[in-house]
Design a protein around this motif. Sequence first.
Motif, PDB file in Angstrom:
ATOM      1  N   SER A  37       0.828  -1.215   0.000  1.00 16.59           N
ATOM      2  CA  SER A  37       0.000   0.000   0.000  1.00 16.59           C
ATOM      3  C   SER A  37       0.854   1.253   0.000  1.00 16.59           C
ATOM      4  CB  SER A  37      -0.943  -0.008   1.206  1.00 16.59           C
ATOM      5  OG  SER A  37      -0.226   0.070   2.423  1.00 16.59           O
ATOM      6  N   ARG A  38       2.029   1.188   0.601  1.00 21.85           N
ATOM      7  CA  ARG A  38       2.927   2.344   0.600  1.00 21.85           C
ATOM      8  C   ARG A  38       3.347   2.701  -0.833  1.00 21.85           C
ATOM      9  NH1 ARG A  38       8.486   1.621   3.623  1.00 21.85           N
ATOM     10  NH2 ARG A  38       7.077   0.330   4.867  1.00 21.85           N
ATOM     11  N   ILE A  39       3.647   1.677  -1.623  1.00 21.02           N
ATOM     12  CA  ILE A  39       4.046   1.927  -3.009  1.00 21.02           C
ATOM     13  C   ILE A  39       2.849   2.378  -3.839  1.00 21.02           C
ATOM     14  CG2 ILE A  39       5.077   0.928  -5.076  1.00 21.02           C
ATOM     15  CD1 ILE A  39       7.000   1.249  -2.726  1.00 21.02           C
ATOM     16  N   VAL A  40       1.704   1.753  -3.640  1.00 16.71           N
ATOM     17  CA  VAL A  40       0.492   2.173  -4.356  1.00 16.71           C
ATOM     18  C   VAL A  40       0.193   3.641  -4.066  1.00 16.71           C
ATOM     19  CG1 VAL A  40      -2.006   1.853  -4.574  1.00 16.71           C
ATOM     20  CG2 VAL A  40      -0.502  -0.151  -4.439  1.00 16.71           C
ATOM     21  N   GLU A  41       0.332   4.027  -2.800  1.00 20.62           N
ATOM     22  CA  GLU A  41       0.066   5.425  -2.433  1.00 20.62           C
ATOM     23  C   GLU A  41       1.069   6.369  -3.081  1.00 20.62           C
ATOM     24  OE1 GLU A  41      -0.917   8.169   1.511  1.00 20.62           O
ATOM     25  OE2 GLU A  41      -0.250   6.098   1.754  1.00 20.62           O
ATOM     26  N   ASN A  42       2.325   5.936  -3.209  1.00 22.59           N
ATOM     27  CA  ASN A  42       3.326   6.771  -3.874  1.00 22.59           C
ATOM     28  C   ASN A  42       2.928   7.076  -5.319  1.00 22.59           C
ATOM     29  OD1 ASN A  42       4.941   6.858  -1.608  1.00 22.59           O
ATOM     30  ND2 ASN A  42       6.360   5.273  -2.315  1.00 22.59           N
ATOM     31  N   TYR A  43       2.323   6.094  -5.970  1.00 26.27           N
ATOM     32  CA  TYR A  43       1.940   6.264  -7.379  1.00 26.27           C
ATOM     33  C   TYR A  43       0.558   6.891  -7.542  1.00 26.27           C
ATOM     34  CZ  TYR A  43       5.818   3.619  -9.478  1.00 26.27           C
ATOM     35  OH  TYR A  43       7.061   3.214  -9.926  1.00 26.27           O
ATOM     36  N   ARG A  44      -0.380   6.482  -6.721  1.00 32.13           N
ATOM     37  CA  ARG A  44      -1.780   6.872  -6.940  1.00 32.13           C
ATOM     38  C   ARG A  44      -2.345   7.840  -5.896  1.00 32.13           C
ATOM     39  NH1 ARG A  44      -4.703   4.255 -10.861  1.00 32.13           N
ATOM     40  NH2 ARG A  44      -3.269   3.443 -12.436  1.00 32.13           N
ATOM     41  N   LYS A  45      -1.585   8.136  -4.846  1.00 37.85           N
ATOM     42  CA  LYS A  45      -2.028   9.067  -3.793  1.00 37.85           C
ATOM     43  C   LYS A  45      -3.310   8.579  -3.115  1.00 37.85           C
ATOM     44  CE  LYS A  45       1.380  11.434  -5.327  1.00 37.85           C
ATOM     45  NZ  LYS A  45       2.697  11.234  -4.689  1.00 37.85           N
ATOM     46  N   ILE A  46      -3.433   7.270  -3.001  1.00 35.47           N
ATOM     47  CA  ILE A  46      -4.569   6.655  -2.313  1.00 35.47           C
ATOM     48  C   ILE A  46      -4.021   5.828  -1.161  1.00 35.47           C
ATOM     49  CG2 ILE A  46      -6.529   5.081  -2.530  1.00 35.47           C
ATOM     50  CD1 ILE A  46      -6.872   7.650  -4.121  1.00 35.47           C
ATOM     51  N   SER A  47      -4.534   6.078   0.060  1.00 32.62           N
ATOM     52  CA  SER A  47      -4.012   5.414   1.251  1.00 32.62           C
ATOM     53  C   SER A  47      -4.598   4.019   1.422  1.00 32.62           C
ATOM     54  CB  SER A  47      -4.318   6.248   2.493  1.00 32.62           C
ATOM     55  OG  SER A  47      -5.713   6.226   2.758  1.00 32.62           O
ATOM     56  N   LEU A  48      -4.001   3.252   2.330  1.00 33.72           N
ATOM     57  CA  LEU A  48      -4.520   1.923   2.639  1.00 33.72           C
ATOM     58  C   LEU A  48      -5.924   2.021   3.225  1.00 33.72           C
ATOM     59  CD1 LEU A  48      -4.234  -1.135   2.905  1.00 33.72           C
ATOM     60  CD2 LEU A  48      -3.017  -0.773   5.069  1.00 33.72           C
ATOM     61  N   ASP A  49      -6.162   3.006   4.074  1.00 35.16           N
ATOM     62  CA  ASP A  49      -7.505   3.177   4.642  1.00 35.16           C
ATOM     63  C   ASP A  49      -8.544   3.379   3.544  1.00 35.16           C
ATOM     64  OD1 ASP A  49      -6.637   2.881   7.225  1.00 35.16           O
ATOM     65  OD2 ASP A  49      -6.494   5.036   7.641  1.00 35.16           O
ATOM     66  N   GLN A  50      -8.182   4.145   2.521  1.00 29.45           N
ATOM     67  CA  GLN A  50      -9.114   4.368   1.410  1.00 29.45           C
ATOM     68  C   GLN A  50      -9.326   3.086   0.609  1.00 29.45           C
ATOM     69  OE1 GLN A  50      -6.744   7.853   0.021  1.00 29.45           O
ATOM     70  NE2 GLN A  50      -8.736   8.834  -0.265  1.00 29.45           N
ATOM     71  N   ILE A  51      -8.252   2.332   0.400  1.00 27.09           N
ATOM     72  CA  ILE A  51      -8.355   1.073  -0.336  1.00 27.09           C
ATOM     73  C   ILE A  51      -9.264   0.095   0.401  1.00 27.09           C
ATOM     74  CG2 ILE A  51      -7.033  -0.988  -1.006  1.00 27.09           C
ATOM     75  CD1 ILE A  51      -4.707   0.887  -1.684  1.00 27.09           C
ATOM     76  N   GLN A  52      -9.159   0.070   1.731  1.00 26.83           N
ATOM     77  CA  GLN A  52      -9.947  -0.860   2.537  1.00 26.83           C
ATOM     78  C   GLN A  52     -11.376  -0.381   2.769  1.00 26.83           C
ATOM     79  OE1 GLN A  52      -7.225  -0.939   5.880  1.00 26.83           O
ATOM     80  NE2 GLN A  52      -6.518  -2.994   5.356  1.00 26.83           N
ATOM     81  N   SER A  53     -11.656   0.858   2.426  1.00 30.78           N
ATOM     82  CA  SER A  53     -12.983   1.428   2.669  1.00 30.78           C
ATOM     83  C   SER A  53     -13.996   0.913   1.649  1.00 30.78           C
ATOM     84  CB  SER A  53     -12.915   2.955   2.601  1.00 30.78           C
ATOM     85  OG  SER A  53     -12.761   3.374   1.245  1.00 30.78           O
ATOM     86  N   ALA A  54     -15.239   1.352   1.817  1.00 32.29           N
ATOM     87  CA  ALA A  54     -16.311   0.982   0.882  1.00 32.29           C
ATOM     88  C   ALA A  54     -16.419   1.969  -0.280  1.00 32.29           C
ATOM     89  CB  ALA A  54     -17.635   0.902   1.625  1.00 32.29           C
ATOM     90  N   ALA A  55     -15.531   2.950  -0.335  1.00 38.15           N
ATOM     91  CA  ALA A  55     -15.594   3.988  -1.372  1.00 38.15           C
ATOM     92  C   ALA A  55     -15.504   3.383  -2.764  1.00 38.15           C
ATOM     93  CB  ALA A  55     -14.473   4.994  -1.156  1.00 38.15           C
TER      94      ALA A  55
END
Length: 249
Positions: free
Chosen positions: A142-160
Amino acid sequence: MQALAQTYKDGPYGNADTIVNTRAVFTLRKNARLEETRDVCLDIRSGKELVAVARDTDDLMSYAVGSMIAKLADRGLVKDEMEVFDTLSSTFTKDSFNQADEKRFNRRTVFEHLSLNGLVGKGLSIREAKPAGTLPTISEISRIVENYRKISLDQIQSAARSRDIVDARFIAIWAMRYVCGHSLTYIGEQLGNRDHTSVLNGVNRIVAIRAGDVGKRHEIDNICDESDVLALRRHHAILINQSNVRRLF
């Protein structure tokens, strides 16, 4: 020229690739990185402690690939590790190392090459080839994903369900599946208690994206590779710390 090559021969990948300055200005380039990878593999296969192998290895990816091939050989999943290195030497050349950083010569690209050339069993997952303790965690991915996409782990795990969050979630799913080899059920549990059909949908979506968009395929591969590197650095650092502690006593 043949005699000169024999004079400077220092390994199975040394002749055609060794830089040698002579009066005739011959230049042979040595594939030192692949030779170190081979040495790592042979050291592990001969029973050398992993702590000592890590301490004596200069290049992180040489250690990573060498230990992966050693595991495959130990489990009988490759018939002849020297055949593996002969095959790799024709693909991963000195020039290919110079054109990119550690992400290019790595466990993913080497495993893909071995699979395409029939040097590992059909259906074998890369997780089965990776030594214990070297898989990236969800936090590292998730740290690398956030570096590229500016989306946090909390957002990924959310229902958004916004497009940018869904895309980042699918990439995280892909990395957990193909870098770590986790089951669909486990991935769903870690990413917001999603059911396995939702995870499978994410995997299929990334398959389609990688097939149809070269730029996004490279981005996704980079995210996977950088996640793998984080795990390798963590694992390698633990071994080096163990080595340093031993030296104190």
